[in-house]
Motif scaffolding. Structure first.
Motif, PDB file in Angstrom:
ATOM      1  N   ALA A  86      81.164  90.232  50.622  1.00 33.02           N
ATOM      2  CA  ALA A  86      80.872  91.108  49.253  1.00 33.02           C
ATOM      3  C   ALA A  86      81.990  92.145  48.677  1.00 33.02           C
ATOM      4  CB  ALA A  86      79.563  91.835  49.596  1.00 33.02           C
ATOM      5  N   SER A  87      82.797  92.529  49.765  1.00 32.03           N
ATOM      6  CA  SER A  87      83.896  93.384  49.537  1.00 32.03           C
ATOM      7  C   SER A  87      84.815  92.503  48.427  1.00 32.03           C
ATOM      8  CB  SER A  87      84.544  93.999  50.661  1.00 32.03           C
ATOM      9  OG  SER A  87      85.622  94.712  50.094  1.00 32.03           O
ATOM     10  N   ALA A  88      85.005  91.187  49.040  1.00 31.17           N
ATOM     11  CA  ALA A  88      86.170  90.465  48.180  1.00 31.17           C
ATOM     12  C   ALA A  88      85.398  90.278  46.711  1.00 31.17           C
ATOM     13  CB  ALA A  88      86.148  89.174  49.032  1.00 31.17           C
ATOM     14  N   VAL A  89      84.258  90.208  46.496  1.00 30.17           N
ATOM     15  CA  VAL A  89      83.455  89.823  45.192  1.00 30.17           C
ATOM     16  C   VAL A  89      83.698  91.064  44.500  1.00 30.17           C
ATOM     17  CG1 VAL A  89      81.287  89.636  44.287  1.00 30.17           C
ATOM     18  CG2 VAL A  89      81.610  88.322  45.904  1.00 30.17           C
ATOM     19  N   ARG A  90      83.644  92.351  44.781  1.00 27.96           N
ATOM     20  CA  ARG A  90      83.975  93.480  44.110  1.00 27.96           C
ATOM     21  C   ARG A  90      85.438  93.333  43.941  1.00 27.96           C
ATOM     22  NH1 ARG A  90      80.458  95.420  48.178  1.00 27.96           N
ATOM     23  NH2 ARG A  90      82.281  96.372  49.218  1.00 27.96           N
ATOM     24  N   ARG A  91      86.445  92.972  44.645  1.00 29.58           N
ATOM     25  CA  ARG A  91      87.734  92.962  44.052  1.00 29.58           C
ATOM     26  C   ARG A  91      87.866  91.865  42.962  1.00 29.58           C
ATOM     27  NH1 ARG A  91      86.816  96.273  47.706  1.00 29.58           N
ATOM     28  NH2 ARG A  91      86.423  97.506  45.676  1.00 29.58           N
ATOM     29  N   ALA A  92      87.089  91.122  43.045  1.00 30.25           N
ATOM     30  CA  ALA A  92      87.355  90.098  42.108  1.00 30.25           C
ATOM     31  C   ALA A  92      86.754  90.456  40.808  1.00 30.25           C
ATOM     32  CB  ALA A  92      86.729  88.701  42.554  1.00 30.25           C
ATOM     33  N   GLU A  93      85.745  91.165  40.935  1.00 32.03           N
ATOM     34  CA  GLU A  93      85.171  91.859  39.486  1.00 32.03           C
ATOM     35  C   GLU A  93      85.977  92.787  39.048  1.00 32.03           C
ATOM     36  OE1 GLU A  93      81.670  93.634  41.322  1.00 32.03           O
ATOM     37  OE2 GLU A  93      80.214  91.593  41.067  1.00 32.03           O
ATOM     38  N   GLU A  94      86.785  93.423  39.662  1.00 32.64           N
ATOM     39  CA  GLU A  94      87.674  94.650  39.394  1.00 32.64           C
ATOM     40  C   GLU A  94      88.929  93.687  38.840  1.00 32.64           C
ATOM     41  OE1 GLU A  94      88.442  96.940  42.632  1.00 32.64           O
ATOM     42  OE2 GLU A  94      86.409  97.828  42.559  1.00 32.64           O
ATOM     43  N   THR A 143      90.152  85.702  56.628  1.00 31.66           N
ATOM     44  CA  THR A 143      90.914  85.286  55.438  1.00 31.66           C
ATOM     45  C   THR A 143      89.898  84.203  54.475  1.00 31.66           C
ATOM     46  OG1 THR A 143      92.950  85.564  56.321  1.00 31.66           O
ATOM     47  CG2 THR A 143      92.652  83.817  54.697  1.00 31.66           C
ATOM     48  N   ALA A 144      89.239  83.533  55.433  1.00 31.65           N
ATOM     49  CA  ALA A 144      88.269  82.559  54.931  1.00 31.65           C
ATOM     50  C   ALA A 144      87.252  83.001  54.063  1.00 31.65           C
ATOM     51  CB  ALA A 144      87.771  81.434  56.099  1.00 31.65           C
ATOM     52  N   ALA A 145      86.632  84.067  54.642  1.00 33.45           N
ATOM     53  CA  ALA A 145      85.486  84.837  54.176  1.00 33.45           C
ATOM     54  C   ALA A 145      85.813  85.447  52.645  1.00 33.45           C
ATOM     55  CB  ALA A 145      84.795  85.891  55.148  1.00 33.45           C
ATOM     56  N   VAL A 146      86.996  86.129  52.960  1.00 35.05           N
ATOM     57  CA  VAL A 146      87.427  86.817  51.708  1.00 35.05           C
ATOM     58  C   VAL A 146      87.767  85.824  50.495  1.00 35.05           C
ATOM     59  CG1 VAL A 146      89.441  87.943  50.799  1.00 35.05           C
ATOM     60  CG2 VAL A 146      88.566  88.934  52.762  1.00 35.05           C
ATOM     61  N   THR A 147      88.584  84.893  50.949  1.00 33.94           N
ATOM     62  CA  THR A 147      88.925  83.651  49.861  1.00 33.94           C
ATOM     63  C   THR A 147      87.766  83.112  49.336  1.00 33.94           C
ATOM     64  OG1 THR A 147      90.966  83.235  51.017  1.00 33.94           O
ATOM     65  CG2 THR A 147      90.338  81.754  49.455  1.00 33.94           C
ATOM     66  N   ARG A 148      86.711  82.880  50.180  1.00 37.60           N
ATOM     67  CA  ARG A 148      85.407  82.123  49.603  1.00 37.60           C
ATOM     68  C   ARG A 148      84.673  83.209  48.618  1.00 37.60           C
ATOM     69  NH1 ARG A 148      84.000  80.658  54.020  1.00 37.60           N
ATOM     70  NH2 ARG A 148      82.808  82.242  54.710  1.00 37.60           N
ATOM     71  N   GLY A 149      84.575  84.504  49.090  1.00 40.77           N
ATOM     72  CA  GLY A 149      83.802  85.353  48.289  1.00 40.77           C
ATOM     73  C   GLY A 149      84.557  85.508  46.982  1.00 40.77           C
ATOM     74  N   TYR A 150      85.726  85.867  46.893  1.00 41.11           N
ATOM     75  CA  TYR A 150      86.829  86.065  45.798  1.00 41.11           C
ATOM     76  C   TYR A 150      86.571  84.836  44.840  1.00 41.11           C
ATOM     77  CZ  TYR A 150      90.667  87.902  42.944  1.00 41.11           C
ATOM     78  OH  TYR A 150      91.350  88.407  42.090  1.00 41.11           O
ATOM     79  N   LEU A 151      86.811  83.470  45.545  1.00 40.43           N
ATOM     80  CA  LEU A 151      86.925  82.627  44.617  1.00 40.43           C
ATOM     81  C   LEU A 151      85.819  81.858  43.965  1.00 40.43           C
ATOM     82  CD1 LEU A 151      89.646  80.259  46.445  1.00 40.43           C
ATOM     83  CD2 LEU A 151      89.681  81.766  44.305  1.00 40.43           C
ATOM     84  N   GLU A 152      84.458  82.296  44.716  1.00 40.12           N
ATOM     85  CA  GLU A 152      83.203  82.066  44.063  1.00 40.12           C
ATOM     86  C   GLU A 152      83.051  82.852  42.860  1.00 40.12           C
ATOM     87  OE1 GLU A 152      80.432  82.358  47.244  1.00 40.12           O
ATOM     88  OE2 GLU A 152      80.855  80.246  48.247  1.00 40.12           O
TER      89      GLU A 152
END
Length: 410
Positions: A86-94, A143-152
């Motif tokens: 979820a944190s990675a998603v927020r970074r992607a949104e920004e 790393t896998a969790a961050v990459t998956r959340g960010y790329l999704e």
């Protein structure tokens, strides 16, 4: 063989590692934040409240997740991974760079190991190696969790933007509430567009043995559009397949003058590695529908008359355009060549002769026949049509007849 030691029992410097991490949590979080600001430039540009808030919060969650996983001798569970994702998603949104996020997590893992292994001695080698292995496994899982959340999130965002732009292009070309669609998509319309109908030649890779032609086509289109995007950014709207299609470019900067149109089209063609034939016109957003229809018609005229690659406007082919408009005159022009229907070799010879600038020797070479054969066939064209391809007066009529024939074909 050494038996597996439970994570909760791993001890360095006389203290269980998970207990040390929990005890020194405030210092550890401060060290992680300090390290990522020192090593990752993108974090130095974040607002202080975000660093002290969201970034510190996810750092605390990650540290506690590792300590729990060590104490309970397990990998991170689904809930812990969801928090990180979820944190990675927020970074992607920004729009925050993924590489910066991953670097920060790896910096955090190094600090976890440094604090957890503080005070370890020679007697702790076995546990030290086990802790190092678990920290590495933790870093890999994160790393896998961050990459998956960010790329999704990125795929969702790109998909939404792509859909919005396709919808806007459709409304511009087909007619509809352009301003309403643009506002809902968050897109600012330019005052005017450069409307391009383009035909892309085949890339050599499309016919190369052992090469996937579909991949070659997509690569060609990607490189072609990338040249426009480098010039016009996100303002490019396009609908392209292998042979070509429609491109709308905001009319600004280098595209304010006609020479800039030619230069940019040349760059795009070179980037794609193909020859490009294009018809161009300018239009305000409400006029795009009419301009797209007209440039499509002009592109047809360019094909019918065998114009070489390049960029053309209606003014460049006024006579040719008028000659090929539907009507009785076009039908009668096409009918001039009707007597040749039973003689396809005469049609081929006439087309090649005109394509070779009425040079009979080059025509013979291209057709793999003797020049005398070319002369004979051209005289047959004269006899059957009444228009002499060997005389200057007959050429305009035959050129127009060929174009009318192509225009009348299904």
């Amino acid at each position: 063989m050494t038996e597996h030691k439970r994570g909760g029992d791993l001890s360095l410097g006389g203290q269980r590692v998970h207990e040390r991490l929990s005890r020194d949590e405030p210092e550890l979080i401060a060290r992680v934040l300090g390290r990522i600001q020192a090593e990752v430039a993108d974090y130095r540009r974040l607002p202080v409240e975000e660093l002290d808030g969201d970034i510190a919060g996810i750092t605390r969650q990650a540290v506690r997740a590792f300590a729990r996983s060590l104490r309970e001798d397990r990998e991170l569970d689904a809930a812990e991974l969801r928090q990180i994702g979820a944190s990675a998603v927020r970074r992607a949104e920004e729009g925050f760079p993924l590489e910066a996020v991953l670097t920060a997590y790896h910096a955090g893992a190094r600090e976890i190991f440094a604090v957890g292994s503080a005070g370890s001695g020679s007697a702790d080698v076995a546990d030290l190696l086990e802790v190092a292995d678990r920290v590495l496994a933790f870093a890999g899982t994160v790393t896998a969790a961050v990459t998956r959340g960010y790329l999704e999130e990125l795929r969702t965002k790109v998909g939404q933007e792509h859909t919005a732009r396709r919808t806007l292009l459709s409304v511009l070309v087909d007619g509809g509430p352009v301003d309403v669609v643009a506002r809902s998509a968050g897109i600012t319309l330019p005052a005017r567009y450069l409307v391009l109908s383009v035909e892309l030649g085949p890339h050599a890779d499309e016919a190369a043995p052992g090469v996937d032609a579909g991949i070659a086509v997509r690569r060609k289109l990607r490189r072609f559009l990338a040249a426009f995007e480098r010039c016009c950014g996100d303002g490019v709207l396009a609908s392209l397949d292998g042979p070509g299609g429609l491109v709308l470019l905001p009319l600004a900067g280098r595209l304010s003058e006609v020479p800039g149109w030619h230069e940019l089209l040349g760059e795009a063609g070179r980037a794609a590695g193909v020859a490009v034939l294009a018809a161009a016109e300018t239009a305000a957003p409400p006029e795009v529908r009419e301009a797209a229809a007209q440039t499509g018609e002009v592109l047809d005229v360019l094909r019918w008359f065998g114009r070489p690659p390049g960029l053309y406007r209606l003014d460049d082919v006024l006579v040719e355009y008028q000659l090929t408009r539907p009507g009785a005159a076009r039908d009668r022009l096409a009918a001039i060549l009707a007597p040749l229907q039973a003689h396809p070799e005469l049609i081929e010879t006439l087309e090649t002769y005109l394509a070779q600038d009425t040079n009979r020797r080059r025509t013979a070479t291209r057709l793999h026949v003797h020049p005398n054969t070319v002369d004979y066939r051209l005289r047959r064209v004269r006899d059957l049509t009444g228009a002499d391809p060997l005389h200057p007066a007959g050429l305009p009529r035959l050129i127009a007849a060929l174009a009318a024939r192509r225009a009348s074909a299904p």
